[in-house]
Design an enzyme around this catalytic site. Structure first.
Site, PDB file in Angstrom:
ATOM      1  N   SER A  88      58.629  33.218  -7.563  1.00 33.90           N
ATOM      2  CA  SER A  88      58.317  34.154  -8.625  1.00 33.90           C
ATOM      3  C   SER A  88      58.142  35.577  -8.064  1.00 33.90           C
ATOM      4  CB  SER A  88      57.069  33.671  -9.381  1.00 33.90           C
ATOM      5  OG  SER A  88      56.909  34.333 -10.599  1.00 33.90           O
ATOM      6  N   ASP A 212      63.293  27.197 -17.276  1.00 38.52           N
ATOM      7  CA  ASP A 212      62.202  28.136 -17.013  1.00 38.52           C
ATOM      8  C   ASP A 212      61.907  28.947 -18.268  1.00 38.52           C
ATOM      9  OD1 ASP A 212      60.543  30.199 -15.992  1.00 38.52           O
ATOM     10  OD2 ASP A 212      61.468  30.018 -14.022  1.00 38.52           O
ATOM     11  N   HIS A 240      59.218  26.773 -14.527  1.00 35.01           N
ATOM     12  CA  HIS A 240      59.019  27.868 -13.578  1.00 35.01           C
ATOM     13  C   HIS A 240      58.394  27.392 -12.277  1.00 35.01           C
ATOM     14  CE1 HIS A 240      58.783  32.026 -12.393  1.00 35.01           C
ATOM     15  NE2 HIS A 240      57.473  31.964 -12.205  1.00 35.01           N
TER      16      HIS A 240
END
Length: 263
Positions: A88, A212, A240
Protein backbone atom coordinates in the site's frame (compact mmCIF):
# COMPACT_ATOMS: atom_id res chain seq x y z
CA UNK A 1 18.07 -19.66 -0.27
CA UNK A 2 18.68 -18.58 3.29
CA UNK A 3 20.20 -20.92 5.82
CA UNK A 4 23.04 -21.22 8.28
CA UNK A 5 25.84 -21.23 5.71
CA UNK A 6 29.18 -19.46 5.92
CA UNK A 7 29.58 -15.73 6.13
CA UNK A 8 30.16 -15.41 2.37
CA UNK A 9 27.18 -17.54 1.31
CA UNK A 10 24.37 -15.59 -0.34
CA UNK A 11 21.21 -15.44 1.74
CA UNK A 12 17.85 -14.28 0.42
CA UNK A 13 16.42 -12.01 3.11
CA UNK A 14 12.88 -10.68 2.76
CA UNK A 15 12.21 -7.37 4.51
CA UNK A 16 8.53 -6.48 4.81
CA UNK A 17 7.19 -2.92 5.09
CA UNK A 18 3.58 -2.28 6.13
CA UNK A 19 1.16 0.32 4.84
CA UNK A 20 -0.71 3.05 6.70
CA UNK A 21 -1.93 2.18 10.21
CA UNK A 22 -0.59 -1.38 10.06
CA UNK A 23 2.67 -2.73 11.47
CA UNK A 24 5.12 -5.61 11.41
CA UNK A 25 2.35 -7.78 12.89
CA UNK A 26 0.38 -7.92 9.63
CA UNK A 27 3.06 -10.04 7.93
CA UNK A 28 2.97 -12.89 10.44
CA UNK A 29 1.64 -15.46 7.96
CA UNK A 30 4.20 -14.62 5.27
CA UNK A 31 7.20 -14.54 7.56
CA UNK A 32 6.17 -17.89 9.05
CA UNK A 33 5.91 -19.50 5.61
CA UNK A 34 9.22 -18.06 4.42
CA UNK A 35 11.19 -19.03 7.51
CA UNK A 36 9.76 -22.55 7.31
CA UNK A 37 11.00 -22.69 3.71
CA UNK A 38 14.52 -21.75 4.79
CA UNK A 39 14.58 -18.04 4.00
CA UNK A 40 15.27 -15.13 6.28
CA UNK A 41 12.29 -12.84 6.79
CA UNK A 42 12.01 -9.66 8.83
CA UNK A 43 9.07 -7.28 9.21
CA UNK A 44 9.63 -3.80 10.55
CA UNK A 45 7.52 -1.27 12.47
CA UNK A 46 7.96 2.18 10.98
CA UNK A 47 7.98 5.14 13.37
CA UNK A 48 4.69 5.38 15.24
CA UNK A 49 3.43 2.00 13.98
CA UNK A 50 2.97 -1.39 15.61
CA UNK A 51 4.93 -1.56 18.86
CA UNK A 52 7.11 1.44 18.03
CA UNK A 53 6.49 3.73 20.99
CA UNK A 54 6.59 7.04 19.11
CA UNK A 55 3.33 9.00 19.01
CA UNK A 56 2.47 9.16 15.30
CA UNK A 57 1.08 12.67 15.83
CA UNK A 58 4.66 13.84 16.36
CA UNK A 59 6.02 12.36 13.11
CA UNK A 60 6.09 15.01 10.38
CA UNK A 61 9.04 13.96 8.24
CA UNK A 62 9.18 11.03 5.80
CA UNK A 63 12.78 10.18 6.74
CA UNK A 64 11.79 10.11 10.41
CA UNK A 65 8.89 7.79 9.61
CA UNK A 66 11.18 5.43 7.68
CA UNK A 67 14.08 5.53 10.14
CA UNK A 68 13.53 2.02 11.59
CA UNK A 69 13.68 0.58 8.06
CA UNK A 70 16.88 2.47 7.28
CA UNK A 71 18.45 1.32 10.54
CA UNK A 72 17.60 -2.30 9.78
CA UNK A 73 18.98 -2.15 6.25
CA UNK A 74 22.21 -0.48 7.33
CA UNK A 75 22.83 -3.28 9.85
CA UNK A 76 22.25 -6.22 7.49
CA UNK A 77 25.44 -7.96 6.27
CA UNK A 78 26.57 -7.58 2.67
CA UNK A 79 26.02 -11.25 1.78
CA UNK A 80 22.27 -10.91 2.35
CA UNK A 81 20.31 -10.59 -0.89
CA UNK A 82 17.68 -8.15 0.36
CA UNK A 83 14.21 -8.37 -1.15
CA UNK A 84 12.14 -5.38 -0.02
CA UNK A 85 8.38 -5.93 0.02
CA UNK A 86 6.15 -2.89 0.49
CA UNK A 87 2.37 -2.83 0.90
CA UNK A 88 0.00 0.00 0.00
CA UNK A 89 1.43 3.41 0.97
CA UNK A 90 4.46 1.48 2.23
CA UNK A 91 5.52 1.42 -1.41
CA UNK A 92 6.82 4.94 -0.96
CA UNK A 93 8.93 3.80 1.97
CA UNK A 94 10.55 0.98 0.03
CA UNK A 95 11.23 3.30 -2.91
CA UNK A 96 13.04 5.73 -0.62
CA UNK A 97 14.96 2.83 0.92
CA UNK A 98 15.87 1.65 -2.58
CA UNK A 99 17.29 5.09 -3.37
CA UNK A 100 19.31 5.21 -0.14
CA UNK A 101 20.55 1.59 -0.11
CA UNK A 102 20.72 0.78 -3.81
CA UNK A 103 23.88 -1.33 -3.50
CA UNK A 104 22.37 -3.53 -0.77
CA UNK A 105 18.98 -4.26 -2.35
CA UNK A 106 18.54 -7.07 -4.87
CA UNK A 107 14.82 -6.71 -5.61
CA UNK A 108 11.83 -4.58 -4.66
CA UNK A 109 8.29 -5.97 -4.55
CA UNK A 110 5.25 -3.67 -4.56
CA UNK A 111 2.12 -5.35 -3.20
CA UNK A 112 -0.96 -3.29 -4.08
CA UNK A 113 1.45 -0.45 -3.41
CA UNK A 114 2.29 3.00 -4.67
CA UNK A 115 5.07 2.38 -7.18
CA UNK A 116 6.13 5.82 -8.38
CA UNK A 117 9.35 6.48 -10.25
CA UNK A 118 11.75 8.67 -8.21
CA UNK A 119 11.61 12.20 -9.55
CA UNK A 120 8.19 11.72 -11.10
CA UNK A 121 5.58 14.43 -10.68
CA UNK A 122 2.79 11.86 -10.39
CA UNK A 123 1.50 10.76 -7.01
CA UNK A 124 -0.51 7.77 -5.83
CA UNK A 125 -0.78 8.96 -2.23
CA UNK A 126 -4.14 10.57 -2.97
CA UNK A 127 -5.32 7.72 -5.20
CA UNK A 128 -5.02 5.22 -2.37
CA UNK A 129 -6.46 7.52 0.29
CA UNK A 130 -9.46 8.71 -1.79
CA UNK A 131 -12.32 6.26 -2.29
CA UNK A 132 -15.47 7.44 -4.06
CA UNK A 133 -17.57 9.92 -2.15
CA UNK A 134 -17.54 8.17 1.21
CA UNK A 135 -15.88 9.83 4.15
CA UNK A 136 -14.00 6.76 5.38
CA UNK A 137 -11.11 8.50 7.14
CA UNK A 138 -10.90 9.89 10.65
CA UNK A 139 -8.35 12.70 10.98
CA UNK A 140 -6.49 13.49 14.19
CA UNK A 141 -5.52 17.09 14.96
CA UNK A 142 -2.65 16.65 17.39
CA UNK A 143 -1.66 20.33 17.18
CA UNK A 144 -5.18 21.70 17.44
CA UNK A 145 -8.19 22.02 15.16
CA UNK A 146 -6.76 25.17 13.58
CA UNK A 147 -3.70 23.29 12.25
CA UNK A 148 -3.42 20.63 9.53
CA UNK A 149 -4.14 17.06 10.68
CA UNK A 150 -1.30 15.05 12.17
CA UNK A 151 -2.79 11.57 11.88
CA UNK A 152 -5.30 9.56 9.87
CA UNK A 153 -7.10 6.29 10.59
CA UNK A 154 -9.81 4.48 8.65
CA UNK A 155 -13.13 4.58 10.48
CA UNK A 156 -13.92 1.23 12.07
CA UNK A 157 -17.17 0.67 10.19
CA UNK A 158 -15.38 0.76 6.83
CA UNK A 159 -12.35 -1.44 7.56
CA UNK A 160 -13.90 -4.80 6.74
CA UNK A 161 -15.04 -3.62 3.30
CA UNK A 162 -11.99 -1.64 2.22
CA UNK A 163 -9.11 -3.46 3.90
CA UNK A 164 -10.27 -7.02 4.54
CA UNK A 165 -13.30 -7.99 2.41
CA UNK A 166 -11.84 -11.42 1.54
CA UNK A 167 -9.85 -11.96 4.75
CA UNK A 168 -10.60 -14.37 7.63
CA UNK A 169 -12.64 -12.87 10.45
CA UNK A 170 -9.96 -13.69 13.01
CA UNK A 171 -7.48 -11.50 11.12
CA UNK A 172 -10.03 -8.69 10.95
CA UNK A 173 -10.45 -9.01 14.71
CA UNK A 174 -6.69 -8.96 15.23
CA UNK A 175 -6.31 -5.84 13.11
CA UNK A 176 -9.08 -4.05 14.99
CA UNK A 177 -6.95 -4.28 18.13
CA UNK A 178 -3.68 -3.17 16.51
CA UNK A 179 -4.34 -0.49 13.89
CA UNK A 180 -2.89 2.92 14.77
CA UNK A 181 -3.23 6.38 13.21
CA UNK A 182 -0.77 6.99 10.39
CA UNK A 183 1.35 10.18 10.34
CA UNK A 184 -0.40 11.88 7.46
CA UNK A 185 2.09 14.74 7.04
CA UNK A 186 5.08 12.42 6.91
CA UNK A 187 3.45 10.29 4.22
CA UNK A 188 3.38 13.29 1.91
CA UNK A 189 7.16 13.02 1.63
CA UNK A 190 6.79 9.92 -0.54
CA UNK A 191 6.11 12.21 -3.49
CA UNK A 192 9.34 14.20 -3.13
CA UNK A 193 12.09 11.74 -4.10
CA UNK A 194 14.78 12.89 -6.53
CA UNK A 195 15.56 11.01 -9.77
CA UNK A 196 17.87 8.04 -9.18
CA UNK A 197 18.98 6.18 -12.34
CA UNK A 198 21.02 3.61 -10.37
CA UNK A 199 18.06 2.66 -8.21
CA UNK A 200 15.98 2.10 -11.32
CA UNK A 201 18.33 -0.69 -12.39
CA UNK A 202 17.24 -2.84 -9.43
CA UNK A 203 14.59 -5.41 -10.48
CA UNK A 204 11.06 -4.47 -9.48
CA UNK A 205 8.02 -6.71 -9.10
CA UNK A 206 4.40 -5.57 -8.92
CA UNK A 207 1.71 -7.77 -7.36
CA UNK A 208 -1.82 -6.64 -8.17
CA UNK A 209 -4.81 -7.34 -5.93
CA UNK A 210 -7.81 -7.96 -8.19
CA UNK A 211 -10.60 -7.74 -5.58
CA UNK A 212 -9.22 -4.64 -3.88
CA UNK A 213 -11.92 -2.23 -2.69
CA UNK A 214 -9.44 0.37 -1.47
CA UNK A 215 -6.82 0.63 -4.21
CA UNK A 216 -8.79 0.23 -7.44
CA UNK A 217 -7.17 -2.44 -9.66
CA UNK A 218 -7.47 -0.05 -12.63
CA UNK A 219 -5.37 2.49 -10.74
CA UNK A 220 -2.85 -0.22 -10.03
CA UNK A 221 -2.74 -0.90 -13.77
CA UNK A 222 -1.89 2.75 -14.40
CA UNK A 223 1.08 2.53 -12.06
CA UNK A 224 2.39 -0.47 -13.95
CA UNK A 225 1.95 1.35 -17.27
CA UNK A 226 3.79 4.46 -16.05
CA UNK A 227 6.77 2.60 -14.58
CA UNK A 228 6.79 -0.97 -15.93
CA UNK A 229 8.25 -3.56 -13.54
CA UNK A 230 10.34 -6.54 -14.59
CA UNK A 231 7.68 -8.95 -13.28
CA UNK A 232 3.92 -8.63 -12.80
CA UNK A 233 1.67 -10.99 -10.85
CA UNK A 234 -2.08 -10.85 -10.22
CA UNK A 235 -3.76 -12.15 -7.07
CA UNK A 236 -7.21 -12.81 -8.51
CA UNK A 237 -8.93 -13.50 -5.16
CA UNK A 238 -7.20 -10.92 -3.00
CA UNK A 239 -8.56 -7.91 -1.19
CA UNK A 240 -6.26 -5.03 -0.27
CA UNK A 241 -4.62 -7.13 2.45
CA UNK A 242 -3.20 -10.10 0.56
CA UNK A 243 -1.08 -11.10 3.56
CA UNK A 244 -4.36 -12.09 5.26
CA UNK A 245 -6.64 -13.11 2.39
CA UNK A 246 -4.32 -15.18 0.15
CA UNK A 247 -1.06 -15.77 2.06
CA UNK A 248 -0.14 -19.07 0.40
CA UNK A 249 -0.63 -17.70 -3.12
CA UNK A 250 1.33 -14.59 -2.22
CA UNK A 251 4.06 -16.81 -0.78
CA UNK A 252 4.20 -18.78 -4.05
CA UNK A 253 4.49 -15.57 -6.09
CA UNK A 254 7.32 -14.30 -3.91
CA UNK A 255 9.19 -17.57 -4.41
CA UNK A 256 8.68 -17.33 -8.16
CA UNK A 257 9.86 -13.72 -8.20
CA UNK A 258 13.11 -14.40 -6.33
CA UNK A 259 13.86 -17.45 -8.47
CA UNK A 260 15.11 -14.95 -11.07
CA UNK A 261 17.76 -13.58 -8.71
CA UNK A 262 21.36 -14.54 -9.39
CA UNK A 263 22.80 -15.87 -6.13
Amino acid sequence: MGGEGGADDSVVHFVFVHGASHGAWCWYKLTTLLVAAGFKATSVDLTGAGINLTDSNTVFDFDHYNRPLFSLLSDLPSHHKIVLVGHSIGGGSVTEALCKFTDKISMVVYLAADMVQPGSTSSTHDSIMTVGEEDIWEYIYGEGADKPPTGVLMKEEFRRHYYYSQSPLEDVSLASKLLRPAPVRALGGADKLSPNPEAEKVPRVYIKTAKDNLFDPLRQDRLVEKWPPSQLYILEESDHSAFFSVPTTLFAYLLRAVSFLQL
